[in-house]
Design an enzyme around this catalytic site. Structure first.
Site, PDB file in Angstrom:
ATOM      1  N   HIS A   1      64.872 -55.689 -94.220  1.00  0.00           N
ATOM      2  CA  HIS A   1      63.841 -55.133 -93.350  1.00  0.00           C
ATOM      3  C   HIS A   1      62.579 -54.779 -94.138  1.00  0.00           C
ATOM      4  O   HIS A   1      62.635 -54.381 -95.306  1.00  0.00           O
ATOM      5  CB  HIS A   1      64.347 -53.865 -92.658  1.00  0.00           C
ATOM      6  CG  HIS A   1      65.206 -54.129 -91.462  1.00  0.00           C
ATOM      7  ND1 HIS A   1      64.788 -54.893 -90.394  1.00  0.00           N
ATOM      8  CD2 HIS A   1      66.466 -53.708 -91.153  1.00  0.00           C
ATOM      9  CE1 HIS A   1      65.747 -54.937 -89.479  1.00  0.00           C
ATOM     10  NE2 HIS A   1      66.782 -54.232 -89.915  1.00  0.00           N
TER      11      HIS A   1
ATOM     12  N   CYS B   1      59.751 -58.437 -92.629  1.00  0.00           N
ATOM     13  CA  CYS B   1      58.600 -58.254 -91.753  1.00  0.00           C
ATOM     14  C   CYS B   1      57.476 -57.525 -92.489  1.00  0.00           C
ATOM     15  O   CYS B   1      57.719 -56.724 -93.390  1.00  0.00           O
ATOM     16  CB  CYS B   1      59.005 -57.461 -90.516  1.00  0.00           C
ATOM     17  SG  CYS B   1      60.151 -58.352 -89.442  1.00  0.00           S
TER      18      CYS B   1
END
Length: 323
Positions: free
Chosen positions: A90, A142
């Site tokens: 992440h 991301c």
């Protein structure tokens, strides 16, 4: 191996098992990269450090452990060495209130314990490199565009047209800021929206440098590289975009046998299709963009580095010119 010719790597895969933030392809990504590093790029397996949050992993990819592994790698570096960091997990963006300046957002990766590692941390690692070495970061997460603070954009939103694709069904590799804040505040029991307060309470001196500096220090020009440096960032997407994590079912529907990160998989495809060629950093990113576009992904990988390193071979140091 002769002095100054080492190839060193730290590979981090975070799947966040048994949490609401669980991903599926991150560990597969770094295991595949380890094989490529050894077989194609000549890395000694003893010089490839792997941190994963799989059950039974001897060293978990906490913020402290990841930074310690990266610091050890940078400390070992000499002129001529090739350093590589592959992160699959992440990412997030953190609002930065700036002293007498408009609000800014910092990019960060999210280790398994949520002890964020920010673009400022990577900038300081790059600034410590000995002259003549290189540090390549491949971040399949991301908001990874710009993950080395103040590194020059070579391929990105301001230097290349964004050719959108039809978005496939996937899990984004992002944890929104408000979710991070909620998670950390549940640990500290402190009623504040300042995420730095929570991170410092949880991790103290092991928190990111970004949260251990005053507003005035954050705006100081000392963080700027004084000249083109040896940091090279291949990001899975632009800073405002998300990177795709393909679950086993989605991967099977796309013809793959196991879960993967879209960008990591695209890089693997590019390297396989160009076996025997020394691709430049620019070529790897441009080709990965084309692969993702053909597969129907909407994310746009980016390249941040000096002009010289944009056209330097991916994970190779050019031989110095004879004087």
């Amino acid at each position: 191996m002769e002095k100054g010719k080492k190839r060193l790597a730290v590979l981090v895969g975070c799947n966040y098992p048994n949490t609401q933030y669980e991903l599926h392809g991150c560990i597969n990504d770094v295991l595949a990269m380890r094989e490529v590093l050894v077989k194609r790029f000549g890395f000694d397996p003893q010089n490839v450090e792997l941190l994963m949050d799989a059950p039974g992993s001897p060293v978990l990819p906490t913020g402290t452990n990841v930074k310690a592994a990266l610091d050890r790698m940078v400390d070992r570096a000499e002129a001529g060495d090739v350093l590589f960091f592959h992160y699959s997990g992440h990412g997030t963006r953190i609002p930065r209130p700036r002293h007498k300046l408009p609000l800014w957002q910092d990019e960060a990766i999210v280790p398994c314990d949520f002890n964020l590692i920010t673009d400022m941390d990577f900038r300081h690692m790059v600034n410590r490199l000995p002259k003549g070495s290189s540090f390549t970061i491949l971040s399949d997460s991301c908001h990874s565009g710009g993950l080395i603070d103040k590194e020059k954009e070579q391929i990105g939103p301001y230097t290349a047209l964004c050719d959108g694709g039809a978005s496939l069904s996937h899990a984004p590799r992002t944890i929104p800021f408000n979710s991070l804040l909620h998670h950390l505040s549940s640990l500290t029991k402190i009623n504040t929206s300042d995420i730095g307060t929570h991170l410092l309470e949880c991790f103290g001196s092991e928190a990111s440098l970004r949260f251990r500096r005053t507003l005035e220090e954050l705006d100081a020009p000392i963080d700027l590289p004084v000249k083109p440096d040896e940091g090279i960032l291949l990001s899975g997407c632009q800073a405002e975009e998300t990177s795709a994590d393909m679950s086993p079912s989605a991967a099977a529907a796309g013809g793959a046998g196991k879960a993967y990160g879209a960008f990591s998989n695209a890089v693997q495809i590019v390297l396989r299709e160009n076996a025997g060629r020394r691709l430049s950093n620019r070529e790897v990113v441009a080709a990965a963009r084309a692969v993702l576009r053909a597969q129907g992904f909407a994310q746009h990988p980016c390249l941040y580095c000096s002009d010289e390193n944009a056209d330097a071979p991916f994970l190779w140091r050019p031989e110095p010119a004879e004087e």
